[in-house]
Design a protein around this motif. Structure first.
Motif, PDB file in Angstrom:
ATOM      1  N   VAL A   1      35.175  49.329  41.979  1.00  0.00           N
ATOM      2  CA  VAL A   1      34.695  50.658  42.374  1.00  0.00           C
ATOM      3  C   VAL A   1      33.227  50.821  41.986  1.00  0.00           C
ATOM      4  CG1 VAL A   1      34.939  53.136  41.957  1.00  0.00           C
ATOM      5  CG2 VAL A   1      36.978  51.719  42.289  1.00  0.00           C
ATOM      6  N   GLY A   2      32.878  50.397  40.789  1.00  0.00           N
ATOM      7  CA  GLY A   2      31.483  50.484  40.372  1.00  0.00           C
ATOM      8  C   GLY A   2      30.569  49.630  41.226  1.00  0.00           C
ATOM      9  N   LEU A   3      31.040  48.436  41.577  1.00  0.00           N
ATOM     10  CA  LEU A   3      30.247  47.529  42.405  1.00  0.00           C
ATOM     11  C   LEU A   3      30.066  48.100  43.814  1.00  0.00           C
ATOM     12  CD1 LEU A   3      29.098  44.620  41.837  1.00  0.00           C
ATOM     13  CD2 LEU A   3      31.083  43.754  43.097  1.00  0.00           C
ATOM     14  N   ALA A   4      31.111  48.761  44.308  1.00  0.00           N
ATOM     15  CA  ALA A   4      31.071  49.312  45.658  1.00  0.00           C
ATOM     16  C   ALA A   4      30.235  50.584  45.766  1.00  0.00           C
ATOM     17  CB  ALA A   4      32.498  49.597  46.141  1.00  0.00           C
ATOM     18  N   GLN A   5      30.014  51.245  44.640  1.00  0.00           N
ATOM     19  CA  GLN A   5      29.189  52.458  44.599  1.00  0.00           C
ATOM     20  C   GLN A   5      29.725  53.549  45.530  1.00  0.00           C
ATOM     21  OE1 GLN A   5      25.060  51.391  45.226  1.00  0.00           O
ATOM     22  NE2 GLN A   5      25.075  49.848  43.619  1.00  0.00           N
ATOM     23  N   ALA A   6      31.030  53.727  45.480  1.00  0.00           N
ATOM     24  CA  ALA A   6      31.681  54.767  46.279  1.00  0.00           C
ATOM     25  C   ALA A   6      32.927  55.231  45.539  1.00  0.00           C
ATOM     26  CB  ALA A   6      32.058  54.234  47.662  1.00  0.00           C
ATOM     27  N   VAL A   7      33.451  56.377  45.926  1.00  0.00           N
ATOM     28  CA  VAL A   7      34.698  56.830  45.304  1.00  0.00           C
ATOM     29  C   VAL A   7      35.836  55.960  45.832  1.00  0.00           C
ATOM     30  CG1 VAL A   7      33.903  59.189  44.960  1.00  0.00           C
ATOM     31  CG2 VAL A   7      35.020  58.577  47.115  1.00  0.00           C
ATOM     32  N   PRO A   8      36.901  55.761  45.052  1.00  0.00           N
ATOM     33  CA  PRO A   8      37.956  54.816  45.437  1.00  0.00           C
ATOM     34  C   PRO A   8      38.534  55.012  46.830  1.00  0.00           C
ATOM     35  CG  PRO A   8      38.245  55.465  43.157  1.00  0.00           C
ATOM     36  CD  PRO A   8      37.135  56.324  43.708  1.00  0.00           C
ATOM     37  N   GLU A   9      38.756  56.258  47.219  1.00  0.00           N
ATOM     38  CA  GLU A   9      39.391  56.499  48.521  1.00  0.00           C
ATOM     39  C   GLU A   9      38.488  56.167  49.705  1.00  0.00           C
ATOM     40  OE1 GLU A   9      38.182  60.630  46.874  1.00  0.00           O
ATOM     41  OE2 GLU A   9      38.957  58.708  46.114  1.00  0.00           O
ATOM     42  N   ARG A  10      37.232  55.875  49.443  1.00  0.00           N
ATOM     43  CA  ARG A  10      36.320  55.467  50.515  1.00  0.00           C
ATOM     44  C   ARG A  10      35.988  53.972  50.452  1.00  0.00           C
ATOM     45  NH1 ARG A  10      34.163  59.744  53.375  1.00  0.00           N
ATOM     46  NH2 ARG A  10      34.509  61.802  52.458  1.00  0.00           N
ATOM     47  N   ILE A  11      36.816  53.243  49.697  1.00  0.00           N
ATOM     48  CA  ILE A  11      36.649  51.793  49.569  1.00  0.00           C
ATOM     49  C   ILE A  11      37.892  51.096  50.105  1.00  0.00           C
ATOM     50  CG2 ILE A  11      36.277  49.865  47.970  1.00  0.00           C
ATOM     51  CD1 ILE A  11      35.206  51.984  45.954  1.00  0.00           C
ATOM     52  N   VAL A  12      37.702  50.027  50.859  1.00  0.00           N
ATOM     53  CA  VAL A  12      38.812  49.180  51.294  1.00  0.00           C
ATOM     54  C   VAL A  12      38.734  47.865  50.543  1.00  0.00           C
ATOM     55  CG1 VAL A  12      39.890  47.938  53.216  1.00  0.00           C
ATOM     56  CG2 VAL A  12      38.855  50.180  53.607  1.00  0.00           C
ATOM     57  N   TYR A  13      39.857  47.472  49.946  1.00  0.00           N
ATOM     58  CA  TYR A  13      39.925  46.142  49.341  1.00  0.00           C
ATOM     59  C   TYR A  13      40.720  45.251  50.280  1.00  0.00           C
ATOM     60  CZ  TYR A  13      40.006  42.428  45.920  1.00  0.00           C
ATOM     61  OH  TYR A  13      39.803  41.220  45.298  1.00  0.00           O
ATOM     62  N   VAL A  14      40.170  44.088  50.606  1.00  0.00           N
ATOM     63  CA  VAL A  14      40.807  43.154  51.534  1.00  0.00           C
ATOM     64  C   VAL A  14      41.270  41.927  50.758  1.00  0.00           C
ATOM     65  CG1 VAL A  14      40.553  41.825  53.663  1.00  0.00           C
ATOM     66  CG2 VAL A  14      39.196  43.917  53.327  1.00  0.00           C
ATOM     67  N   GLY A  15      42.561  41.615  50.815  1.00  0.00           N
ATOM     68  CA  GLY A  15      43.068  40.459  50.090  1.00  0.00           C
ATOM     69  C   GLY A  15      44.371  39.947  50.666  1.00  0.00           C
ATOM     70  N   ASP A  16      44.732  38.746  50.248  1.00  0.00           N
ATOM     71  CA  ASP A  16      45.930  38.082  50.779  1.00  0.00           C
ATOM     72  C   ASP A  16      47.132  38.183  49.853  1.00  0.00           C
ATOM     73  OD1 ASP A  16      46.115  34.895  49.398  1.00  0.00           O
ATOM     74  OD2 ASP A  16      44.424  36.197  48.994  1.00  0.00           O
ATOM     75  N   HIS A  17      46.941  38.534  48.593  1.00  0.00           N
ATOM     76  CA  HIS A  17      47.975  38.448  47.571  1.00  0.00           C
ATOM     77  C   HIS A  17      48.578  39.826  47.296  1.00  0.00           C
ATOM     78  CE1 HIS A  17      50.033  37.421  43.905  1.00  0.00           C
ATOM     79  NE2 HIS A  17      49.487  36.220  43.818  1.00  0.00           N
ATOM     80  N   PRO A  18      49.827  40.078  47.707  1.00  0.00           N
ATOM     81  CA  PRO A  18      50.406  41.410  47.511  1.00  0.00           C
ATOM     82  C   PRO A  18      50.421  41.880  46.058  1.00  0.00           C
ATOM     83  CG  PRO A  18      51.732  40.162  49.059  1.00  0.00           C
ATOM     84  CD  PRO A  18      50.734  39.200  48.482  1.00  0.00           C
ATOM     85  N   ALA A  19      50.821  40.997  45.142  1.00  0.00           N
ATOM     86  CA  ALA A  19      50.944  41.404  43.747  1.00  0.00           C
ATOM     87  C   ALA A  19      49.593  41.584  43.062  1.00  0.00           C
ATOM     88  CB  ALA A  19      51.785  40.388  42.977  1.00  0.00           C
ATOM     89  N   ASN A  20      48.627  40.782  43.435  1.00  0.00           N
ATOM     90  CA  ASN A  20      47.305  40.863  42.806  1.00  0.00           C
ATOM     91  C   ASN A  20      46.347  41.797  43.519  1.00  0.00           C
ATOM     92  OD1 ASN A  20      47.931  39.139  40.751  1.00  0.00           O
ATOM     93  ND2 ASN A  20      46.738  37.413  41.499  1.00  0.00           N
ATOM     94  N   ASP A  21      46.521  41.945  44.835  1.00  0.00           N
ATOM     95  CA  ASP A  21      45.562  42.689  45.640  1.00  0.00           C
ATOM     96  C   ASP A  21      46.085  44.047  46.096  1.00  0.00           C
ATOM     97  OD1 ASP A  21      43.806  40.520  45.456  1.00  0.00           O
ATOM     98  OD2 ASP A  21      44.616  39.588  47.261  1.00  0.00           O
ATOM     99  N   VAL A  22      47.234  44.046  46.763  1.00  0.00           N
ATOM    100  CA  VAL A  22      47.714  45.276  47.399  1.00  0.00           C
ATOM    101  C   VAL A  22      48.119  46.339  46.378  1.00  0.00           C
ATOM    102  CG1 VAL A  22      49.360  46.301  48.992  1.00  0.00           C
ATOM    103  CG2 VAL A  22      48.456  44.005  49.448  1.00  0.00           C
ATOM    104  N   GLY A  23      49.119  46.035  45.578  1.00  0.00           N
ATOM    105  CA  GLY A  23      49.629  47.027  44.628  1.00  0.00           C
ATOM    106  C   GLY A  23      48.595  47.540  43.643  1.00  0.00           C
ATOM    107  N   PRO A  24      47.887  46.662  42.948  1.00  0.00           N
ATOM    108  CA  PRO A  24      46.905  47.128  41.959  1.00  0.00           C
ATOM    109  C   PRO A  24      45.740  47.907  42.568  1.00  0.00           C
ATOM    110  CG  PRO A  24      47.501  44.847  41.547  1.00  0.00           C
ATOM    111  CD  PRO A  24      48.065  45.196  42.886  1.00  0.00           C
ATOM    112  N   ALA A  25      45.289  47.483  43.758  1.00  0.00           N
ATOM    113  CA  ALA A  25      44.189  48.208  44.401  1.00  0.00           C
ATOM    114  C   ALA A  25      44.643  49.607  44.813  1.00  0.00           C
ATOM    115  CB  ALA A  25      43.674  47.434  45.610  1.00  0.00           C
ATOM    116  N   LYS A  26      45.867  49.715  45.331  1.00  0.00           N
ATOM    117  CA  LYS A  26      46.404  51.034  45.701  1.00  0.00           C
ATOM    118  C   LYS A  26      46.545  51.913  44.459  1.00  0.00           C
ATOM    119  CE  LYS A  26      47.952  52.359  49.119  1.00  0.00           C
ATOM    120  NZ  LYS A  26      47.344  53.208  50.196  1.00  0.00           N
ATOM    121  N   ALA A  27      47.000  51.322  43.374  1.00  0.00           N
ATOM    122  CA  ALA A  27      47.174  52.080  42.137  1.00  0.00           C
ATOM    123  C   ALA A  27      45.843  52.604  41.609  1.00  0.00           C
ATOM    124  CB  ALA A  27      47.845  51.213  41.078  1.00  0.00           C
TER     125      ALA A  27
END
Length: 216
Positions: free
Chosen positions: A148-174
């Motif tokens: 979030v700090g690197l993206a310089q935007a509030v979380p809901e205006r950032i998209v994280y793109v990844g292939d790993h459900p446990a490492n990417d999807v769930g934690p980024a949504k949380a």
């Protein structure tokens, strides 16, 4: 003034931007096992939901992966990252996003050396960082707070793109980010239909599918 719904896109590295074929081939050579054998072991541990590094521990029982990594570096067989390791859609999509005013960042579970190699490729990205540099790795919340700090935007205006459900999807949504799950590599394909990946906002098979989805 037009306010963008999505202001930044953060990309995972392995099997999102970078194909890991040569990475695993180099490990097979170092361990002295056939490439297809190590590939099969990677598939097996992924199917069990385990860390892919467990494939190395199976191929060489009792192996200390970190120690093996250091030994490879010392022997001149360390990490390499070249243009040919990038998926073909990487440069055009990252360029397209930046041209539309979206901030593009790259952040994944990789070594500090991998960050140096990525920067040397001069990718069309505004910032690049890895867990090895941060001292925080996915799925830890600190990793995504740093995204979030690197993206310089509030979380809901950032998209994280990844292939790993446990490492990417769930934690980024949380952490409050939007998520695009990409069906690439062993994790991306095998777990595409899982409950963990279902939490993603978007499901894509190519990065080229992403820009139209996040446009206002």
């Amino acid at each position: 003034m037009v306010v963008r719904r999505i202001e930044a896109v953060a990309f995972d590295i392995g099997e999102t931007l970078v194909c890991d074929d040569r990475y695993w081939a180099s490990w097979a050579e170092w361990l002295g096992v056939p490439r297809h054998a190590l590939s099969a072991l990677v598939g097996a541990v992924v199917a069990q939901g385990r860390d892919s590094a467990d494939a190395i521990r199976i191929a060489k029982p009792g192996a200390d992966v970190a120690a093996e990594y250091r030994a490879r570096e010392a022997a001149g067989h360390g990490e390499r990252l070249e243009e040919s390791d990038l998926y073909p859609d990487v440069r055009p999509v990252l360029s397209d996003l930046r041209q539309t005013g979206v901030r593009v960042v790259i952040a994944g579970n990789q070594s500090a050396r991998a960050a140096e190699l990525l920067r040397a490729l001069d990718l069309p990205a505004d910032a690049i960082a890895t867990s090895g540099e941060w001292g925080a790795a996915k799925p830890e919340r600190e990793f995504f707070d740093r995204v979030v700090g690197l993206a310089q935007a509030v979380p809901e205006r950032i998209v994280y793109v990844g292939d790993h459900p446990a490492n990417d999807v769930g934690p980024a949504k949380a952490a409050g980010l939007r998520v695009a799950h990409i069906r690439r590599g062993p994790w991306g394909h095998l777990w595409a239909g899982s409950a963990a990946s279902a939490a993603a906002d978007w499901h894509i098979g190519s990065l080229a599918e992403l820009p139209p989805l996040i446009e206002e």
